[in-house]
Design a protein around this motif. Structure first.
Motif, PDB file in Angstrom:
ATOM      1  N   GLU A 354     -12.322  -0.548  13.989  1.00  0.00           N
ATOM      2  CA  GLU A 354     -11.785  -1.079  12.725  1.00  0.00           C
ATOM      3  C   GLU A 354     -12.437  -0.397  11.521  1.00  0.00           C
ATOM      4  O   GLU A 354     -11.761  -0.050  10.547  1.00  0.00           O
ATOM      5  N   ASP A 355     -13.762  -0.189  11.605  1.00  0.00           N
ATOM      6  CA  ASP A 355     -14.467   0.431  10.474  1.00  0.00           C
ATOM      7  C   ASP A 355     -13.868   1.797  10.144  1.00  0.00           C
ATOM      8  O   ASP A 355     -13.824   2.205   8.992  1.00  0.00           O
ATOM      9  N   GLU A 356     -13.433   2.505  11.188  1.00  0.00           N
ATOM     10  CA  GLU A 356     -12.945   3.869  10.969  1.00  0.00           C
ATOM     11  C   GLU A 356     -11.446   3.910  10.698  1.00  0.00           C
ATOM     12  O   GLU A 356     -10.978   4.677   9.862  1.00  0.00           O
ATOM     13  N   ARG A 357     -10.685   3.090  11.415  1.00  0.00           N
ATOM     14  CA  ARG A 357      -9.225   3.224  11.312  1.00  0.00           C
ATOM     15  C   ARG A 357      -8.596   2.401  10.191  1.00  0.00           C
ATOM     16  O   ARG A 357      -7.549   2.777   9.670  1.00  0.00           O
ATOM     17  N   LYS A 358      -9.220   1.272   9.840  1.00  0.00           N
ATOM     18  CA  LYS A 358      -8.574   0.450   8.809  1.00  0.00           C
ATOM     19  C   LYS A 358      -8.505   1.186   7.463  1.00  0.00           C
ATOM     20  O   LYS A 358      -7.457   1.167   6.806  1.00  0.00           O
ATOM     21  N   PRO A 359      -9.580   1.867   7.047  1.00  0.00           N
ATOM     22  CA  PRO A 359      -9.475   2.595   5.771  1.00  0.00           C
ATOM     23  C   PRO A 359      -8.371   3.656   5.795  1.00  0.00           C
ATOM     24  O   PRO A 359      -7.720   3.902   4.782  1.00  0.00           O
ATOM     25  N   VAL A 360      -8.150   4.269   6.966  1.00  0.00           N
ATOM     26  CA  VAL A 360      -7.072   5.269   7.074  1.00  0.00           C
ATOM     27  C   VAL A 360      -5.725   4.583   6.833  1.00  0.00           C
ATOM     28  O   VAL A 360      -4.871   5.069   6.075  1.00  0.00           O
ATOM     29  N   ALA A 361      -5.547   3.414   7.453  1.00  0.00           N
ATOM     30  CA  ALA A 361      -4.278   2.685   7.299  1.00  0.00           C
ATOM     31  C   ALA A 361      -4.090   2.226   5.852  1.00  0.00           C
ATOM     32  O   ALA A 361      -2.978   2.292   5.311  1.00  0.00           O
ATOM     33  N   VAL A 362      -5.175   1.772   5.227  1.00  0.00           N
ATOM     34  CA  VAL A 362      -5.058   1.300   3.834  1.00  0.00           C
ATOM     35  C   VAL A 362      -4.615   2.458   2.936  1.00  0.00           C
ATOM     36  O   VAL A 362      -3.703   2.326   2.110  1.00  0.00           O
ATOM     37  N   THR A 363      -5.228   3.621   3.128  1.00  0.00           N
ATOM     38  CA  THR A 363      -4.847   4.799   2.330  1.00  0.00           C
ATOM     39  C   THR A 363      -3.393   5.180   2.592  1.00  0.00           C
ATOM     40  O   THR A 363      -2.624   5.457   1.667  1.00  0.00           O
ATOM     41  N   ASN A 364      -3.007   5.182   3.879  1.00  0.00           N
ATOM     42  CA  ASN A 364      -1.646   5.608   4.219  1.00  0.00           C
ATOM     43  C   ASN A 364      -0.603   4.611   3.723  1.00  0.00           C
ATOM     44  O   ASN A 364       0.491   5.001   3.287  1.00  0.00           O
ATOM     45  N   ALA A 365      -0.946   3.321   3.773  1.00  0.00           N
ATOM     46  CA  ALA A 365      -0.014   2.305   3.259  1.00  0.00           C
ATOM     47  C   ALA A 365       0.176   2.509   1.757  1.00  0.00           C
ATOM     48  O   ALA A 365       1.296   2.477   1.237  1.00  0.00           O
ATOM     49  N   ARG A 366      -0.937   2.755   1.082  1.00  0.00           N
ATOM     50  CA  ARG A 366      -0.888   2.918  -0.382  1.00  0.00           C
ATOM     51  C   ARG A 366      -0.054   4.153  -0.753  1.00  0.00           C
ATOM     52  O   ARG A 366       0.796   4.105  -1.630  1.00  0.00           O
ATOM     53  N   GLN A 367      -0.288   5.258  -0.038  1.00  0.00           N
ATOM     54  CA  GLN A 367       0.430   6.490  -0.378  1.00  0.00           C
ATOM     55  C   GLN A 367       1.921   6.359  -0.057  1.00  0.00           C
ATOM     56  O   GLN A 367       2.778   6.806  -0.822  1.00  0.00           O
ATOM     57  N   SER A 368       2.241   5.708   1.074  1.00  0.00           N
ATOM     58  CA  SER A 368       3.658   5.555   1.440  1.00  0.00           C
ATOM     59  C   SER A 368       4.379   4.702   0.400  1.00  0.00           C
ATOM     60  O   SER A 368       5.523   4.984   0.027  1.00  0.00           O
TER      61      SER A 368
END
Ligand SMILES: Cc1cc2nc3c(=O)[nH]c(=O)nc-3n(C[C@H](O)[C@H](O)[C@H](O)COP(=O)(O)OP(=O)(O)OC[C@H]3O[C@@H](n4cnc5c(N)ncnc54)[C@H](O)[C@@H]3O)c2cc1C
Length: 544
Positions: A354-368
């Motif tokens: 979670e520590d590694e993947r959640k920030p990736v998802a947050v960034t990708n959600a924001r950019q999309s």
């Protein structure tokens, strides 16, 4: 946890149970089998075939899938020929006037992609990709149970999980150490665990119309992957899955005033006629409502249950990274599960997922979401006679997210030295950092081979850490992990500005775990200690 499971009929024992045989669940099954872990996959549907959704398979996903054993040639055989999908076009209708266009490839972009990855992005419809993943997972020994719907899971006194699946013939019980929820955006498992999604739940309602038609005669002069248009009663966008046979039309509508029932065959045909701008023979395969959200799960883990893919995050499709982010989740979690099951790591390593993947998802959600909202500027120019091409040219990130795909950095207890500054790039969405900094993916560079060349990514071992050393790598020869000095010239001298006696420790997922700038007094002891600390992080409160 969820409900008391009644044990009836059959019992299946596996290390890991996966719910959902979409692209993410099947990728997990393949990766875990490659690590020797026993897996069973439950899938409520009767097979993989359905209307295509995802089509952009990113460079990172292709790196992961080819490394997992699906040959690149096999994947590319299923890809749309580039001549069919060279651009995104803004039009009055499919056959009407074109107001603007985004060409996918120009010299600068091609150079940037080729420098960053051995496997450039491809357009493979989800309905063509899933059978490849299924075949790969089954060949590797995964058991996939179609027509089995996950119903509930309960933790047993010994910590193992008992899950029940409903089939037409009755219930089947599965005993496992872990459960992976790869069951999509409306994840039953996430609901049962009471994990909240954070972010806007409804950005826009669409109806997705999958239809079969040969539109090549209409588009010979201007083929495209996406055709977008606004205005009129049939606004929306076409996705070309195969120009001669397979198309999807996504039509936005107001779900508060219109139900799915409104979309009768006659109305859908009318919509398509207007959107195409011509009456062509076509067969409607499916009509399905779809809610566009931009959300990330509050938590990715509940004890031995993990959320991955759309179960953990859902994005607007503007950018094409939903499935790709899910494949990245699978790649991050599976080696950690493998280590824990083999007794080489403790369960706290799994918190770093979670520590590694959640920030990736947050960034990708924001950019999309940003991409989606920025489309409004193009639409405004279209409807109000503005400069459409100027607005398109102002948002190249929408169709070029190579930096987000390959350039994210992990920060967690499974990375040593994650406090060093980030690599500097001009545009984090499009540009890939090529540097040897802990947390980033090992950069790709070609290494000469007698029979051709191979990527530095091929030096990564999917089930163990590997040490890449500089030209004077011999000083590291007694370390307790495989080491290799082959990459020294390409990586150390050109990218890393590292001394020839330096070394980089690479994790099984290809991310740099640690960089040694100098040779310590006892290299073997230091490496052993670093790996021990990574694999046995202090237990956080989240871990039982
Ligand atoms: C129009 C459109 C275009 C898109 N384009 C792209 C793109 O180009 N690139 C990209 O990366 N993403 C794209 N996406 C997003 C992509 O489709 C999803 O992110 C992807 O399908 C998620 O994969 P998944 O395996 O997590 O979930 P899913 O594909 O939803 O699979 C979940 C599976 O779980 C099964 N299931 C559900 N509940 C249960 C249960 N209780 N028991 C057993 N099985 C269950 C379901 O039947 C399903 O097969 C697009 C989406 C849309 C709508």
């Amino acid at each position: 946890m969820v409900r008391l499971v009644q044990v009836k009929n059959r019992r299946v024992h596996v290390d890991i149970l996966i719910s959902g045989a979409g692209p993410v669940g099947l990728t997990c099954a393949l990766l875990l089998r490659n690590l020797g872990v026993s897996v069973a996959v439950l899938e409520g549907r009767e097979g993989t075939i359905r209307a295509p959704q995802a089509h952009v398979v990113s460079s990172r996903s292709l790196e992961i899938l080819t490394e997992a054993g699906i040959p690149e040639t096999v994947l590319r055989e299923q890809a749309s020929p580039f001549s069919e999908i060279p651009a995104v076009r803004w039009v009055d209708s499919l056959t009407g006037l074109q107001h603007g266009c985004f060409e996918f490839i120009n010299a600068e972009r091609a150079e940037r992609i080729i420098a960053a990855t051995p496997t450039p992005i491809a357009n493979i419809s989800q309905s063509r990709l899933e059978p490849l993943l299924l075949a790969g997972a089954r060949k590797a020994g995964a058991e996939v149970f179609f027509g089995h719907r996950w119903q509930g899971t309960e933790e047993q006194p010994d910590g193992s999980l008992i899950s029940v699946a409903a089939t037409q013939e009755g219930e089947v019980d599965f005993i496992s150490s872990f459960l992976l929820a790869c069951d999509g955006a409306s994840s039953d498992i996430r609901h049962h665990l009471g994990i909240e999604m954070i972010g806007p739940e409804l950005v826009q309602s669409f109806v997705g119309i999958h239809f079969k038609a040969d539109l090549t005669p209409l588009l010979a002069h201007r083929p495209g992957l996406l055709f977008e248009f606004v205005g009129g009663s049939a606004s929306g966008f076409f996705i070309c899955h195969r120009a001669a046979s397979d198309w999807v039309f996504m039509h936005p509508y107001d779900s508060s005033s219109r139900s799915r029932q409104w979309f009768t065959e006659e109305r859908v045909r009318g919509l398509l006629r207007e959107a195409i701008g011509a009456d062509v023979p076509l067969e409607i395969s499916s009509v399905a409502p779809w809610r566009m959200s931009s959300q990330v799960a509050d938590r990715y883990r509940e004890k031995s249950i993990f959320l991955l893919g759309d179960a953990a995050h859902r994005f607007p499709p503007t950018g094409g990274i939903g499935m790709n982010t899910g494949i990245g989740d699978a790649h991050n979690l599976c080696w950690k599960l493998g280590m824990v099951l083999r007794g080489k790591a403790n369960a706290a390593l799994l918190d770093t997922y979670e520590d590694e993947r959640k920030p990736v998802a947050v960034t990708n959600a924001r950019q999309s979401l940003k991409n989606y909202h920025k489309m409004a500027a193009i639409e405004e120019a279209l409807t109000q006679g503005g400069d459409v091409q100027k607005e398109i040219d102002a948002q190249p990130e929408h169709f070029d997210m190579l930096g987000l795909d390959l350039g994210y950095r992990y920060r967690s207890a499974a990375i040593r030295g994650d406090d060093t500054p980030d690599a500097i790039v001009k545009n984090v969405v499009t540009d890939v950092p090529r540097s040897l900094i802990p947390g980033y993916r090992l950069p790709h560079a070609w290494l000469p081979r007698e029979d051709g060349r191979s990527s530095t990514l091929g030096l990564v071992r999917s089930n163990e850490f590997v040490l890449l050393t500089g030209a004077e790598g011999d000083v590291w020869k007694d370390v307790p992990v495989p080491w290799c000095a082959e990459a020294s010239q390409e990586l150390f001298e050109r990218l890393g500005d590292l001394s020839p006696r330096a070394a980089i420790l690479v994790r099984p997922d290809g991310h740099i775990a640690w960089v040694a700038h100098e040779v310590p007094e006892d290299p073997a002891a230091v490496i052993r200690n670093v790996i021990q600390e990574i694999c046995h992080p202090p237990s956080a409160n989240r871990t039982p």
